[in-house]
Design a protein around this motif. Sequence first.
Motif, mmCIF file in Angstrom:
data_model
loop_
_atom_site.group_PDB
_atom_site.id
_atom_site.type_symbol
_atom_site.label_atom_id
_atom_site.label_comp_id
_atom_site.label_asym_id
_atom_site.label_seq_id
_atom_site.Cartn_x
_atom_site.Cartn_y
_atom_site.Cartn_z
ATOM 1 N N GLU A 69 0.798 -1.221 0.000
ATOM 2 C CA GLU A 69 0.000 0.000 0.000
ATOM 3 C C GLU A 69 0.836 1.279 0.000
ATOM 4 O OE1 GLU A 69 -4.027 1.383 2.176
ATOM 5 O OE2 GLU A 69 -3.376 -0.687 1.950
ATOM 6 N N ASN A 70 1.931 1.237 0.769
ATOM 7 C CA ASN A 70 2.611 2.524 1.045
ATOM 8 C C ASN A 70 4.014 2.684 0.508
ATOM 9 O OD1 ASN A 70 0.422 3.270 2.674
ATOM 10 N ND2 ASN A 70 1.266 2.035 4.356
ATOM 11 N N PHE A 71 4.543 1.719 -0.231
ATOM 12 C CA PHE A 71 5.929 1.872 -0.656
ATOM 13 C C PHE A 71 5.964 2.785 -1.874
ATOM 14 C CE2 PHE A 71 10.078 0.134 -2.294
ATOM 15 C CZ PHE A 71 10.819 0.645 -1.245
ATOM 16 N N GLU A 72 5.822 4.084 -1.578
ATOM 17 C CA GLU A 72 5.613 5.041 -2.662
ATOM 18 C C GLU A 72 6.599 6.189 -2.618
ATOM 19 O OE1 GLU A 72 1.672 5.898 -1.510
ATOM 20 O OE2 GLU A 72 0.792 4.497 -2.958
ATOM 21 N N ASP A 73 6.883 6.735 -3.795
ATOM 22 C CA ASP A 73 7.597 8.008 -3.892
ATOM 23 C C ASP A 73 6.657 8.989 -4.564
ATOM 24 O OD1 ASP A 73 10.002 7.410 -2.691
ATOM 25 O OD2 ASP A 73 10.953 6.717 -4.546
ATOM 26 N N LEU A 74 6.888 10.270 -4.335
ATOM 27 C CA LEU A 74 6.060 11.277 -5.004
ATOM 28 C C LEU A 74 6.678 11.611 -6.355
ATOM 29 C CD1 LEU A 74 5.231 13.437 -1.891
ATOM 30 C CD2 LEU A 74 3.627 12.064 -3.223
ATOM 31 N N MET A 75 5.792 11.754 -7.353
ATOM 32 C CA MET A 75 6.274 11.879 -8.735
ATOM 33 C C MET A 75 5.719 13.152 -9.381
ATOM 34 S SD MET A 75 5.608 8.984 -11.581
ATOM 35 C CE MET A 75 3.825 9.128 -11.617
ATOM 36 N N LEU A 76 6.609 13.856 -10.081
ATOM 37 C CA LEU A 76 6.187 15.032 -10.845
ATOM 38 C C LEU A 76 6.037 14.626 -12.316
ATOM 39 C CD1 LEU A 76 8.648 17.634 -9.317
ATOM 40 C CD2 LEU A 76 6.156 17.801 -9.204
ATOM 41 N N THR A 77 4.958 15.071 -12.968
ATOM 42 C CA THR A 77 4.775 14.770 -14.394
ATOM 43 C C THR A 77 4.677 16.092 -15.154
ATOM 44 O OG1 THR A 77 3.531 12.814 -13.776
ATOM 45 C CG2 THR A 77 3.310 13.519 -16.062
ATOM 46 N N CYS A 78 5.391 16.183 -16.261
ATOM 47 C CA CYS A 78 5.363 17.408 -17.063
ATOM 48 C C CYS A 78 4.021 17.516 -17.795
ATOM 49 C CB CYS A 78 6.525 17.376 -18.059
ATOM 50 S SG CYS A 78 6.453 18.733 -19.238
ATOM 51 N N THR A 79 3.438 18.712 -17.775
ATOM 52 C CA THR A 79 2.126 18.900 -18.425
ATOM 53 C C THR A 79 2.232 18.712 -19.945
ATOM 54 O OG1 THR A 79 2.647 21.248 -18.438
ATOM 55 C CG2 THR A 79 1.070 20.511 -16.763
ATOM 56 N N LYS A 80 3.416 18.980 -20.499
ATOM 57 C CA LYS A 80 3.531 18.937 -21.960
ATOM 58 C C LYS A 80 4.143 17.615 -22.462
ATOM 59 C CE LYS A 80 5.139 21.792 -25.720
ATOM 60 N NZ LYS A 80 6.265 22.664 -26.000
ATOM 61 N N CYS A 81 5.411 17.353 -22.064
ATOM 62 C CA CYS A 81 6.079 16.162 -22.650
ATOM 63 C C CYS A 81 5.849 14.905 -21.823
ATOM 64 C CB CYS A 81 7.572 16.420 -22.832
ATOM 65 S SG CYS A 81 8.520 16.427 -21.301
ATOM 66 N N LYS A 82 5.169 15.046 -20.656
ATOM 67 C CA LYS A 82 4.801 13.912 -19.791
ATOM 68 C C LYS A 82 6.002 13.220 -19.147
ATOM 69 C CE LYS A 82 0.513 14.657 -20.495
ATOM 70 N NZ LYS A 82 -0.181 15.439 -19.484
ATOM 71 N N GLU A 83 7.165 13.874 -19.178
ATOM 72 C CA GLU A 83 8.344 13.361 -18.472
ATOM 73 C C GLU A 83 7.994 13.165 -16.990
ATOM 74 O OE1 GLU A 83 11.288 12.468 -19.422
ATOM 75 O OE2 GLU A 83 12.709 12.836 -17.806
ATOM 76 N N LYS A 84 8.440 12.039 -16.406
ATOM 77 C CA LYS A 84 8.128 11.763 -15.001
ATOM 78 C C LYS A 84 9.423 11.792 -14.178
ATOM 79 C CE LYS A 84 4.045 9.094 -16.170
ATOM 80 N NZ LYS A 84 3.113 10.187 -15.882
#
Length: 502
Positions: free
Chosen positions: A83-98
């Motif tokens: 359930e909790n083994f998570e990292d926070l992720m940023l996604t680019c609005t344009k190229c969708k780079e994560k």
Amino acid sequence: MSTKISIEEMAAFCKRKGFVYPSAEIYGGLSGFFDFGHLGVELKNNLKQEWWKFHVKQREDIVGIDGSIITNPKVWQASGHAENFEDLMLTCTKCKEKIRADTFIEDNLKVAADGMKADEINKTVKENNLKCPKCKSDFEEVQEFNLMFTTNVGPKQDSSSKAYLRPETAQLMFTNFKLVTDNARLKLPFGLAQIGKAFRNEISPRDFLFRCREFEQMEIEYFIDPEQINNCPYIDEVKDHEILIYSAEMQEKKQKPKLMKIKDALKNKIIKTPWHAYWLALEYKWFLSLGASKDKFRIRQHLNKEKSHYALDTWDMEYEFPFGWKELQGMANRADFDLKQHITHSKTDLSIFDEESKQKIVPYVVAEPSLGVDRSFLVFLFDAYNDDKKRGNIVLKLHPGLAPIKLGIFPLVNKLKDETKKLYSELKQDFETIFDSSGSIGRRYARADEIGIPLCITFDFDSLKDKSVTIRSRDSTKQIRVKIENLKENITGLLNNKKLDF
Ligand code: ATP
């Protein structure tokens, strides 16, 4: 002193010499996966063997296990990973780079971001106008991403057969706790140890072996009677050791880390328990015993916001990589959290009967030293790497115990090949040895230096008469003449003595 090189230069060196390659490079590789070459596999095996010897074989209070990589998925529900083994992720609005959010903020703003909550990340990104590094567009709101790799077990490919590749080795030491404790007749305090593969679907694998998606860990769960938390019988062994300490308070007050003796860190309550202090000092000692450079290590206490909710105290051993101070080993005081979770979820009694107190207890994990094999591999390579301008070649000054190849044996000229080969075959039975007859002796020494061979033996014309050969030290380049009949004994002495400056 080692020569400073970047992580990219180290990756190139490892590929050029046969230590590590990008996995299946002929198909373009796969981000976060690596293959170990003929030297890499030996270095990695030696490293693991040295760890096992120091932590298991030479101690009476620790035994090992080797758990499976895929296990009952209920293990990961009980541990909280599913359930909790998570990292926070940023996604680019344009190229969708994560991108992994906390490390991105740390790199760009040079502030500690481990443990930052989603709101704080969104705010920090906006306030500092952080943009996608690829196309310079804005990011979407941060999202949680679970790092567990999933698979299916058996021919039924639906949710009922879903399983996970383990993200750490630790949990199998808890699930087998009762069996091992009974079989090995362990009495508190004691530890269980394990070395093995772990898998994490990292959002942004990078920095070569530092952050991969498949890696190995060397872990210990050390159990004590909770009543004995302030009673560590081994503390005297390490109390005078000095170590660079970076406590939570020092970080909050923006002070510099301080070099301190373990006994002073305990007296000033910087490290809370002697057990935790013992394990931190011992792990540092292990690195130094294998030639790592002492000035590149420090122990850093987790700030409250980065600490897991169940951990009483957590310290990381950090190493100064070319890209900054980074975690090499985590060491949490996890109390009885894991055993209690497994007791509840499996409905199995995992408590043990303590002869001394005559009662059943659920022991505390007072320290969980969790070390990455691949990050340690890098540490030893960085500390060994010397670009020797005088010699005009690289000298990899690996500790003899770690060196993938211990001996090089060379005929002075091709005429002496057959005689030298005979000696080579004999030596190969006892030591990892290579035979090299191509190019000048100088070239052969240089090639041996570059892959860290501690000792090179040259068979010359005099060898035919005086039944002696020359041994040359990698570190000092000095040479000694040794009778062939005493050769093995001499080599063993030199390799065990760890000093190659004869
Ligand atoms: P990080 O904050 O760097 O992601 P972590 O705190 O998640 O690491 P732990 O869960 O404490 O790491 O894992 C214990 C050790 O396993 C780490 O100190 C490290 O040496 C190693 N390790 C963890 N993740 C990786 C990885 N992706 N690649 C290589 N080694 C790793």
